[in-house]
Design a protein around this motif. Structure first.
Motif, PDB file in Angstrom:
ATOM      1  N   ASN A   1       0.812  -1.220   0.000  1.00  0.00           N
ATOM      2  CA  ASN A   1       0.000   0.000   0.000  1.00  0.00           C
ATOM      3  C   ASN A   1       0.846   1.270   0.000  1.00  0.00           C
ATOM      4  O   ASN A   1       0.308   2.366   0.098  1.00  0.00           O
ATOM      5  CB  ASN A   1      -0.936   0.013   1.208  1.00  0.00           C
ATOM      6  CG  ASN A   1      -1.951  -1.114   1.167  1.00  0.00           C
ATOM      7  OD1 ASN A   1      -2.542  -1.373   0.118  1.00  0.00           O
ATOM      8  ND2 ASN A   1      -2.160  -1.781   2.288  1.00  0.00           N
ATOM      9  N   SER A   2       2.152   1.118  -0.099  1.00  0.00           N
ATOM     10  CA  SER A   2       3.026   2.280   0.008  1.00  0.00           C
ATOM     11  C   SER A   2       3.082   3.067  -1.304  1.00  0.00           C
ATOM     12  O   SER A   2       3.067   2.507  -2.395  1.00  0.00           O
ATOM     13  CB  SER A   2       4.438   1.838   0.388  1.00  0.00           C
ATOM     14  OG  SER A   2       4.457   1.312   1.702  1.00  0.00           O
TER      15      SER A   2
ATOM     16  N   TYR B   1       4.893   6.818   1.939  1.00  0.00           N
ATOM     17  CA  TYR B   1       3.578   7.086   2.510  1.00  0.00           C
ATOM     18  C   TYR B   1       2.752   5.805   2.509  1.00  0.00           C
ATOM     19  O   TYR B   1       2.829   5.005   1.583  1.00  0.00           O
ATOM     20  CB  TYR B   1       2.827   8.142   1.687  1.00  0.00           C
ATOM     21  CG  TYR B   1       3.514   9.485   1.616  1.00  0.00           C
ATOM     22  CD1 TYR B   1       3.310  10.444   2.602  1.00  0.00           C
ATOM     23  CD2 TYR B   1       4.343   9.801   0.547  1.00  0.00           C
ATOM     24  CE1 TYR B   1       3.932  11.690   2.535  1.00  0.00           C
ATOM     25  CE2 TYR B   1       4.973  11.035   0.461  1.00  0.00           C
ATOM     26  CZ  TYR B   1       4.759  11.970   1.461  1.00  0.00           C
ATOM     27  OH  TYR B   1       5.373  13.198   1.392  1.00  0.00           O
ATOM     28  N   ASP B   2       1.949   5.651   3.544  1.00  0.00           N
ATOM     29  CA  ASP B   2       0.988   4.545   3.626  1.00  0.00           C
ATOM     30  C   ASP B   2      -0.339   5.143   4.044  1.00  0.00           C
ATOM     31  O   ASP B   2      -0.453   5.701   5.145  1.00  0.00           O
ATOM     32  CB  ASP B   2       1.452   3.486   4.629  1.00  0.00           C
ATOM     33  CG  ASP B   2       0.691   2.173   4.477  1.00  0.00           C
ATOM     34  OD1 ASP B   2      -0.464   2.216   4.036  1.00  0.00           O
ATOM     35  OD2 ASP B   2       1.258   1.112   4.791  1.00  0.00           O
ATOM     36  N   GLU B   3      -1.346   5.045   3.151  1.00  0.00           N
ATOM     37  CA  GLU B   3      -2.639   5.685   3.401  1.00  0.00           C
ATOM     38  C   GLU B   3      -2.456   7.174   3.693  1.00  0.00           C
ATOM     39  O   GLU B   3      -3.032   7.724   4.646  1.00  0.00           O
ATOM     40  CB  GLU B   3      -3.375   4.996   4.559  1.00  0.00           C
ATOM     41  CG  GLU B   3      -3.655   3.523   4.346  1.00  0.00           C
ATOM     42  CD  GLU B   3      -4.611   3.266   3.196  1.00  0.00           C
ATOM     43  OE1 GLU B   3      -5.396   4.176   2.861  1.00  0.00           O
ATOM     44  OE2 GLU B   3      -4.551   2.160   2.627  1.00  0.00           O
ATOM     45  N   GLN B   4      -1.623   7.850   2.895  1.00  0.00           N
ATOM     46  CA  GLN B   4      -1.342   9.283   2.955  1.00  0.00           C
ATOM     47  C   GLN B   4      -0.619   9.715   4.228  1.00  0.00           C
ATOM     48  O   GLN B   4      -0.447  10.901   4.487  1.00  0.00           O
ATOM     49  CB  GLN B   4      -2.648  10.093   2.798  1.00  0.00           C
ATOM     50  CG  GLN B   4      -3.347   9.840   1.461  1.00  0.00           C
ATOM     51  CD  GLN B   4      -4.566  10.725   1.282  1.00  0.00           C
ATOM     52  OE1 GLN B   4      -5.147  11.212   2.242  1.00  0.00           O
ATOM     53  NE2 GLN B   4      -4.957  10.918   0.023  1.00  0.00           N
ATOM     54  N   LYS B   5      -0.164   8.743   5.004  1.00  0.00           N
ATOM     55  CA  LYS B   5       0.584   9.043   6.225  1.00  0.00           C
ATOM     56  C   LYS B   5       2.049   8.685   6.001  1.00  0.00           C
ATOM     57  O   LYS B   5       2.370   7.600   5.520  1.00  0.00           O
ATOM     58  CB  LYS B   5       0.016   8.243   7.402  1.00  0.00           C
ATOM     59  CG  LYS B   5       0.758   8.465   8.711  1.00  0.00           C
ATOM     60  CD  LYS B   5       0.158   7.615   9.815  1.00  0.00           C
ATOM     61  CE  LYS B   5       0.931   7.797  11.119  1.00  0.00           C
ATOM     62  NZ  LYS B   5       0.379   6.936  12.212  1.00  0.00           N
ATOM     63  N   GLU B   6       2.939   9.583   6.349  1.00  0.00           N
ATOM     64  CA  GLU B   6       4.360   9.325   6.195  1.00  0.00           C
ATOM     65  C   GLU B   6       4.812   8.246   7.181  1.00  0.00           C
ATOM     66  O   GLU B   6       4.599   8.365   8.384  1.00  0.00           O
ATOM     67  CB  GLU B   6       5.174  10.602   6.431  1.00  0.00           C
ATOM     68  CG  GLU B   6       6.670  10.398   6.251  1.00  0.00           C
ATOM     69  CD  GLU B   6       7.479  11.670   6.459  1.00  0.00           C
ATOM     70  OE1 GLU B   6       8.628  11.569   6.949  1.00  0.00           O
ATOM     71  OE2 GLU B   6       6.964  12.773   6.135  1.00  0.00           O
ATOM     72  N   VAL B   7       5.453   7.210   6.645  1.00  0.00           N
ATOM     73  CA  VAL B   7       5.918   6.112   7.505  1.00  0.00           C
ATOM     74  C   VAL B   7       7.431   5.985   7.504  1.00  0.00           C
ATOM     75  O   VAL B   7       7.995   5.171   8.246  1.00  0.00           O
ATOM     76  CB  VAL B   7       5.277   4.770   7.084  1.00  0.00           C
ATOM     77  CG1 VAL B   7       3.780   4.796   7.332  1.00  0.00           C
ATOM     78  CG2 VAL B   7       5.596   4.427   5.633  1.00  0.00           C
TER      79      VAL B   7
ATOM     80  N   PHE C   1       7.589  -3.231  -3.659  1.00  0.00           N
ATOM     81  CA  PHE C   1       6.703  -4.388  -3.807  1.00  0.00           C
ATOM     82  C   PHE C   1       5.248  -3.914  -3.700  1.00  0.00           C
ATOM     83  O   PHE C   1       4.529  -4.271  -2.780  1.00  0.00           O
ATOM     84  CB  PHE C   1       6.969  -5.414  -2.707  1.00  0.00           C
ATOM     85  CG  PHE C   1       8.297  -6.109  -2.794  1.00  0.00           C
ATOM     86  CD1 PHE C   1       8.401  -7.390  -3.296  1.00  0.00           C
ATOM     87  CD2 PHE C   1       9.453  -5.479  -2.354  1.00  0.00           C
ATOM     88  CE1 PHE C   1       9.623  -8.035  -3.371  1.00  0.00           C
ATOM     89  CE2 PHE C   1      10.678  -6.119  -2.410  1.00  0.00           C
ATOM     90  CZ  PHE C   1      10.765  -7.394  -2.929  1.00  0.00           C
ATOM     91  N   GLY C   2       4.796  -3.106  -4.585  1.00  0.00           N
ATOM     92  CA  GLY C   2       3.436  -2.596  -4.467  1.00  0.00           C
ATOM     93  C   GLY C   2       2.939  -2.023  -5.772  1.00  0.00           C
ATOM     94  O   GLY C   2       3.680  -1.854  -6.750  1.00  0.00           O
TER      95      GLY C   2
END
Length: 343
Positions: A14-15, A27-33, A47-48
């Motif tokens: 999902n990244s 980003y993952d779901e618009q959140k910086e990870v 891988f996405g």
């Protein structure tokens, strides 16, 4: 995300990858990870399916940072690169080394040494953990024979001789493989390795898992810029990923075989999902294939300590590390190819 040998692996499907100044931002779901300076990287592997910003793609191309895309299951999709920097030179060295009998034999011996070493480790682990359930004397004798094979392999003077030692070692290992099946022995009896077609339930699963692992290794070789179709021990043949078949040897017992054994011994699989054809071939149904794919994805997420890097990584990252180590050896950065020796 995980950085290994100057390559960033983004394993979340999902990244989305973006650029902020001189940094790659995940980003993952618009959140910086996570974020990392671009100047520390030689490659990025995603891988996405969610993609990469055009700004980041342009920055990677400008800085000669390889950007590779794979499916969440590890199938190679594409590589984006800027000006040709190292892949052509690396492949030239690969092709040259394949034609060099000394270098080619040395790499082939390392791969087969890894295969036999890890097969012996699997047997020793079974003796240690399941001594009350197996024929210890039989398994221990096989382990000692494999130990003797390691010396023969290291002293092999030709690839034909090496193939002979490898075949003998495989016969010894699979000769006691049935001892490692602790549950459902009637439904999953194993009397030897067979393929094209597999003739029993265990061989059907082994062949399926070997295929998945081969594809994973071929993708890893593509990622680092090596030609998966040009091998050292396995001869070139149109359509055959010979180098991937070389590298899979060190993973067969410790990665693929133990995975199949765990499915049987934990009763995750059963005989209902297999059918036997008139010619004796045993086939798995679609439900079992889906189950194996799911369990394989879970297996790839297990954390281990890489014996050479001494870093904790996921099992699924190991083929990529080995591909990078092989590339570094061919470039002259390492004195030898450090085969994967699991302890």
């Amino acid at each position: 995300m995980k950085k290994l040998l100057n390559t960033l692996y983004v394993t979340s499907e999902n990244s989305y990858l973006g650029l902020d100044g001189e940094n790659i931002v995940v980003y993952d779901e618009q959140k910086e990870v996570g974020r990392l300076p671009l100047h520390n990287l030689e490659g990025i592997v995603s891988f996405g399916y969610r993609g990469t910003s055009p700004a980041l793609m342009g920055a990677c191309a400008e800085r000669n940072i390889s950007l590779c895309y794979l499916t969440p299951q590890g199938k190679f999709l594409a590589r984006v690169t800027g000006k040709v920097k190292g892949n052509v030179v690396l492949r030239e060295q690969q092709y040259r080394s394949c034609k060099d009998e000394v270098i080619g034999l040395e790499i082939a011996k390392n791969c087969i040494s890894g295969k036999v070493y890890n097969a012996r480790w699997v047997l020793e682990r079974a003796i240690r953990d399941h001594g009350m359930q197996i024929d210890v004397d039989c398994v221990k004798n096989a382990s000692l024979q494999l130990k003797s094979s390691l010396e023969l392999i290291q002293n092999a003077e030709s690839k034909d001789q090496l193939r002979g030692y490898e075949g003998e070692a495989a016969s010894i290992y699979f000769g006691v493989f049935n001892e490692l099946i602790l549950q459902q022995k009637k439904d999953f009896a194993f009397q030897g390795r067979n393929k094209r077609p597999p003739l029993d339930n265990v061989n059907a699963m082994l062949s399926f898992v070997y295929t998945m692992l081969t594809n994973q290794i071929a993708a890893a070789l593509e990622v680092v810029g090596l030609d998966p179709y040009v091998g050292y021990l396995h001869t070139d043949r149109p359509g055959r990923v010979s180098l991937a078949l070389d590298l899979i040897e060190e993973f067969r017992a410790v990665y693929a075989d133990r995975f199949v054994l765990s499915l049987i011994n934990k009763k995750i699989v059963n005989k209902k999902n297999f059918t036997r054809k008139e010619n004796g071939a045993v086939l798995m149904d679609d439900d079992l294939r889906r189950k194996l794919l799911t369990e394989w994805q879970n297996k790839k997420k297990e954390i281990i300590t890489h014996p050479f890097l001494k870093e904790k990584i996921e099992w699924g990252m190991v083929p990529y590390v080995q591909a990078m180590l092989l590339a570094r050896y061919l470039r002259g950065d390492l004195d030898g190819y450090p085969v994967f020796l699991w302890k």
